[in-house]
Design a protein around this motif. Structure first.
Motif, short mmCIF file in Angstrom:
data_model
loop_
_atom_site.label_atom_id
_atom_site.label_comp_id
_atom_site.label_asym_id
_atom_site.label_seq_id
_atom_site.Cartn_x
_atom_site.Cartn_y
_atom_site.Cartn_z
N ARG A 123 32.99 36.89 -16.83
CA ARG A 123 32.80 35.78 -17.77
C ARG A 123 32.23 36.26 -19.11
O ARG A 123 31.90 35.44 -19.96
CB ARG A 123 31.88 34.72 -17.16
CG ARG A 123 32.59 33.96 -16.07
CD ARG A 123 31.75 32.80 -15.61
NE ARG A 123 30.99 33.25 -14.44
CZ ARG A 123 29.80 32.82 -14.12
NH1 ARG A 123 29.18 31.95 -14.85
NH2 ARG A 123 29.20 33.27 -13.04
N ALA A 124 32.12 37.56 -19.28
CA ALA A 124 31.57 38.13 -20.52
C ALA A 124 32.48 39.27 -20.97
O ALA A 124 32.11 40.44 -20.93
CB ALA A 124 30.15 38.62 -20.28
N ALA A 125 33.69 38.90 -21.37
CA ALA A 125 34.70 39.91 -21.70
C ALA A 125 34.24 40.85 -22.82
O ALA A 125 34.48 42.06 -22.74
CB ALA A 125 36.01 39.22 -22.09
N ALA A 126 33.58 40.32 -23.83
CA ALA A 126 33.12 41.19 -24.94
C ALA A 126 32.10 42.20 -24.44
O ALA A 126 32.16 43.38 -24.80
CB ALA A 126 32.54 40.33 -26.06
N THR A 127 31.18 41.76 -23.61
CA THR A 127 30.16 42.65 -23.05
C THR A 127 30.82 43.72 -22.18
O THR A 127 30.47 44.90 -22.26
CB THR A 127 29.12 41.86 -22.24
OG1 THR A 127 28.60 40.82 -23.06
CG2 THR A 127 28.01 42.74 -21.74
N ALA A 128 31.77 43.31 -21.37
CA ALA A 128 32.48 44.26 -20.51
C ALA A 128 33.19 45.31 -21.35
O ALA A 128 33.18 46.51 -21.00
CB ALA A 128 33.47 43.52 -19.61
N ARG A 129 33.81 44.90 -22.47
CA ARG A 129 34.49 45.87 -23.35
C ARG A 129 33.49 46.85 -23.96
O ARG A 129 33.76 48.05 -24.05
CB ARG A 129 35.25 45.14 -24.45
CG ARG A 129 36.61 44.64 -24.03
CD ARG A 129 37.44 44.17 -25.23
NE ARG A 129 36.81 43.11 -26.01
CZ ARG A 129 36.86 41.82 -25.72
NH1 ARG A 129 37.52 41.42 -24.65
NH2 ARG A 129 36.27 40.93 -26.49
N ILE A 130 32.34 46.35 -24.38
CA ILE A 130 31.31 47.22 -24.96
C ILE A 130 30.87 48.27 -23.94
O ILE A 130 30.78 49.46 -24.25
CB ILE A 130 30.10 46.40 -25.45
CG1 ILE A 130 30.50 45.54 -26.65
CG2 ILE A 130 28.92 47.30 -25.79
CD1 ILE A 130 29.50 44.45 -26.97
N MET A 131 30.61 47.83 -22.72
CA MET A 131 30.16 48.75 -21.67
C MET A 131 31.25 49.76 -21.33
O MET A 131 30.98 50.95 -21.17
CB MET A 131 29.73 47.96 -20.44
CG MET A 131 28.50 47.10 -20.69
SD MET A 131 28.09 46.01 -19.30
CE MET A 131 27.32 47.22 -18.20
N SER A 132 32.49 49.31 -21.24
CA SER A 132 33.60 50.20 -20.91
C SER A 132 33.82 51.23 -22.02
O SER A 132 34.00 52.42 -21.74
CB SER A 132 34.87 49.36 -20.71
OG SER A 132 35.97 50.20 -20.47
N THR A 133 33.79 50.79 -23.26
CA THR A 133 33.97 51.70 -24.39
C THR A 133 32.88 52.76 -24.41
O THR A 133 33.15 53.95 -24.60
CB THR A 133 33.98 50.92 -25.72
OG1 THR A 133 35.08 50.00 -25.69
CG2 THR A 133 34.10 51.85 -26.91
N HIS A 134 31.64 52.33 -24.20
CA HIS A 134 30.52 53.28 -24.18
C HIS A 134 30.71 54.31 -23.06
O HIS A 134 30.52 55.51 -23.28
CB HIS A 134 29.20 52.54 -24.00
CG HIS A 134 28.01 53.44 -23.93
ND1 HIS A 134 27.57 54.18 -25.01
CD2 HIS A 134 27.18 53.73 -22.91
CE1 HIS A 134 26.52 54.89 -24.65
NE2 HIS A 134 26.26 54.64 -23.38
#
Length: 174
Positions: A123-134
């Motif tokens: 439910r937090a797609a932006a947060t998931a992208r940030i974590m994945s990118t990092h």
């Protein structure tokens, strides 16, 4: 006392928490992010220069429920990016910043335990992208590992030994 607490025999990495929303209640997001950068840089410098060990930011986050908090899902993502940015900068120069653990990530259905700091990644797609990118950015450095790592990294040597072991005996002789 960060330094004294980590000079205990047998401790091989330092640990720090970051909660700007409770530590600086009422401060602007900009002021809190500036504090986070300064706080992290100081602890990374102390871990490198004084302790000679890596430092893990073992808890960090911001509550989206606190009445006095300036944080919501969008500003929480800015905090996450700020923390990850400081760690990536440390990694790029071979520094002591060794990792960060977001407080707290929940699987679907367990968010009833959320104290305001919880993140349900589906439910937090932006947060998931940030974590994945990092994670991917750090993996790039880990896979290279060609620079002289102050923490005794032997990955490159181990990888070349593993490759040699897979080659036929004749190829290793050449």
């Amino acid at each position: 006392d960060f330094i004294r607490n980590h000079r205990v025999l047998g401790v091989d990495f330092a640990s720090v928490h970051i909660y700007p929303d409770t530590w600086m209640s009422g401060a602007t997001l900009e002021a809190q992010l500036k504090f986070v950068a300064s706080w992290m840089q100081a602890h990374i410098a102390d871990a490198e220069g004084t302790l000679g060990m890596p430092v893990v930011f073992t808890e960090f986050g911001a509550s989206t429920k606190a009445r006095t908090s300036v944080f919501n899902a969008t500003t929480r993502d800015q905090l996450i990016q700020a923390v990850y940015g400081q760690l990536l900068d440390s990694t790029r120069r071979g520094g002591a910043g060794a990792g960060a653990l977001l407080w707290q990530v929940f699987p679907e259905g367990t968010d009833y335990m959320d104290d305001g700091y919880g993140v349900v990644l589906p439910r937090a797609a932006a947060t998931a992208r940030i974590m994945s990118t990092h994670s991917k950015e750090l993996a790039v450095f880990s896979s290279r590992c060609a620079w002289s790592c102050r923490w005794g990294c032997r990955r490159r040597e181990q990888q070349s030994e593993d490759v040699d072991d897979d080659l036929p005996f004749v190829s290793r002789m050449n």
